[in-house]
Write an enzyme that holds these catalytic residues in place. Structure first.
Site, PDB file in Angstrom:
ATOM      1  N   CYS A 206       0.891  -1.239  -0.026  1.00 25.81           N
ATOM      2  CA  CYS A 206       0.038  -0.036  -0.058  1.00 25.81           C
ATOM      3  C   CYS A 206       0.920   1.238   0.071  1.00 25.81           C
ATOM      4  CB  CYS A 206      -0.976   0.007   1.318  1.00 25.81           C
ATOM      5  SG  CYS A 206      -1.885   1.387   1.100  1.00 25.81           S
TER       6      CYS A 206
ATOM      7  N   HIS B 122      -9.098  -3.594  -2.032  1.00 25.04           N
ATOM      8  CA  HIS B 122      -8.251  -3.083  -1.258  1.00 25.04           C
ATOM      9  C   HIS B 122      -8.528  -1.491  -1.159  1.00 25.04           C
ATOM     10  CE1 HIS B 122      -3.791  -2.330  -0.001  1.00 25.04           C
ATOM     11  NE2 HIS B 122      -4.254  -1.008  -0.342  1.00 25.04           N
ATOM     12  N   GLU B 123      -8.823  -0.938  -2.396  1.00 25.69           N
ATOM     13  CA  GLU B 123      -9.100   0.388  -2.080  1.00 25.69           C
ATOM     14  C   GLU B 123     -10.410   0.625  -1.263  1.00 25.69           C
ATOM     15  OE1 GLU B 123      -6.755   2.281  -2.970  1.00 25.69           O
ATOM     16  OE2 GLU B 123      -5.416   0.796  -3.842  1.00 25.69           O
TER      17      GLU B 123
ATOM     18  N   HIS C 190     -10.157   1.353   2.117  1.00 23.18           N
ATOM     19  CA  HIS C 190      -9.829   2.509   2.691  1.00 23.18           C
ATOM     20  C   HIS C 190     -10.916   3.449   3.140  1.00 23.18           C
ATOM     21  CE1 HIS C 190      -5.478   2.439   2.226  1.00 23.18           C
ATOM     22  NE2 HIS C 190      -5.521   2.019   0.957  1.00 23.18           N
TER      23      HIS C 190
END
Length: 184
Positions: free
Chosen positions: A110, A154-155, A158
């Site tokens: 990341c 993954h994004e 966030h």
């Protein structure tokens, strides 16, 4: 604003754990500019010459919170053998996901995480995402599998203040996951 490695928020900053807010549509000029800056970073980061010139670390995705803006916006650029997949998503959300898991054999990284965290990061092997794509200027429904699905998740994590290493099994980071899709 040109996003560089110096402007990326690191994981020791509490803002990275902030929950992101929905973005008003139609997009404001400010939000559109940030989205353009985000995709420019991701596109340029894989070009060695531009990466060196602008102090960029290679990436396939970035979320707005990683530059300190708690809004549900992300940019993804994945170079595959036959095509390049690009998404510039606003208010994306997962509407369905598979029971089967997938993970990257080499683990995840990341832009916001300086230290190395080793271990498998289990995610859904297939997902369907809905949201507004600022590249196409329309609402989209994306069916993703494998690597693309992992990058999107993954994004999207966030937006909840979750980092990839939060998903690694603390007792056994490399514990095999039954029936998982393993991506080299």
């Amino acid at each position: 604003m040109r996003i560089t490695l110096d402007t990326i928020v690191k994981d020791n900053d509490p803002i990275l754990r902030t929950k992101s807010e929905d973005v008003a549509l139609p997009l404001s000029m400010e939000d559109r500019q940030l989205l353009n800056d985000m995709i420019t970073y991701v596109r340029d980061s894989t070009d060695p010459e531009l990466a060196e010139k602008y102090n960029l670390r290679p990436a396939v995705g970035i979320a707005a919170i990683q530059v300190g803006v708690p809004k549900k916006m992300l940019a993804i650029v994945i170079h595959e053998e036959e095509e390049t997949i690009e998404h510039l998503l606003v208010n994306p959300r997962i509407v369905s996901n598979s029971a089967q898991y997938a993970y990257l054999k080499m683990g995840e990284g990341c832009l916001s995480v300086v230290d190395e965290y080793q271990g498998y990061v289990p995610r859904s092997a297939r997902i369907t995402v809905e949201g507004f794509d600022a590249l196409k200027n329309q609402n989209v429904r994306i069916r993703a599998r494998g690597y693309e699905a992992i990058v999107l998740q993954h994004e999207l994590d966030h937006f909840k203040g979750t980092l990839f290493y939060d998903r690694i099994n603390k007792e056994d980071p490399f514990k095999e996951i039954d029936d998982a899709m393993i991506i080299d």
